[in-house]
Design a protein around this motif. Structure first.
Motif, mmCIF file in Angstrom:
data_model
loop_
_atom_site.group_PDB
_atom_site.id
_atom_site.type_symbol
_atom_site.label_atom_id
_atom_site.label_comp_id
_atom_site.label_asym_id
_atom_site.label_seq_id
_atom_site.Cartn_x
_atom_site.Cartn_y
_atom_site.Cartn_z
ATOM 1 N N ALA A 12 0.365 -1.411 -0.064
ATOM 2 C CA ALA A 12 0.162 -0.026 -0.147
ATOM 3 C C ALA A 12 0.625 1.482 0.491
ATOM 4 O O ALA A 12 0.669 2.553 -0.862
ATOM 5 N N HIS A 13 2.084 1.148 0.906
ATOM 6 C CA HIS A 13 2.983 2.522 0.483
ATOM 7 C C HIS A 13 3.806 2.787 -0.375
ATOM 8 O O HIS A 13 3.697 3.506 -0.838
ATOM 9 N N LEU A 14 3.922 1.323 -0.917
ATOM 10 C CA LEU A 14 4.730 1.848 -2.148
ATOM 11 C C LEU A 14 3.958 1.746 -3.443
ATOM 12 O O LEU A 14 4.330 2.752 -4.269
ATOM 13 N N ASN A 15 2.717 1.767 -3.578
ATOM 14 C CA ASN A 15 1.880 1.936 -4.751
ATOM 15 C C ASN A 15 1.387 4.034 -4.548
ATOM 16 O O ASN A 15 0.380 4.159 -5.258
ATOM 17 N N ALA A 16 1.335 4.106 -2.893
ATOM 18 C CA ALA A 16 0.925 5.342 -2.765
ATOM 19 C C ALA A 16 2.199 6.381 -2.734
ATOM 20 O O ALA A 16 1.828 7.704 -3.151
ATOM 21 N N HIS A 17 3.628 6.163 -3.130
ATOM 22 C CA HIS A 17 4.585 6.755 -3.445
ATOM 23 C C HIS A 17 4.851 7.396 -2.704
ATOM 24 O O HIS A 17 5.518 8.614 -2.282
ATOM 25 N N ASP A 18 4.722 7.053 -0.919
ATOM 26 C CA ASP A 18 5.846 7.583 -0.526
ATOM 27 C C ASP A 18 6.687 6.906 0.480
ATOM 28 O O ASP A 18 7.120 4.912 0.331
ATOM 29 N N VAL A 19 7.377 7.082 1.701
ATOM 30 C CA VAL A 19 8.392 6.020 1.471
ATOM 31 C C VAL A 19 7.616 5.413 2.809
ATOM 32 O O VAL A 19 8.617 5.017 3.736
ATOM 33 N N GLY A 20 6.668 5.710 3.989
ATOM 34 C CA GLY A 20 5.863 4.614 4.512
ATOM 35 C C GLY A 20 6.609 3.317 4.563
ATOM 36 O O GLY A 20 6.281 2.647 5.953
#
Length: 54
Positions: A12-20
């Protein structure tokens, strides 16, 4: 179960393009290191086993 939750969270974080996803990857890495080192430590014979038999 925990593994699939971690993978979904990382995805989910990869698809949202954030570093979470970085803490998630670190957690999965720690989980794997802990699992494999614990199993490796259990392979050795216990030094207390002979004392208990005596």
């Amino acid at each position: 179960m925990l593994h699939s939750v971690c993978v979904r969270a990382i995805s989910a974080h990869l698809n949202a393009h954030d570093v979470g996803f970085i803490p998630g990857l670190a957690g999965v890495a720690c989980l794997l290191v802990s699992f494999f080192s614990q199993n490796a430590a259990r392979k050795g014979a216990s030094p207390y086993a002979l004392a208990a038999m005596a």
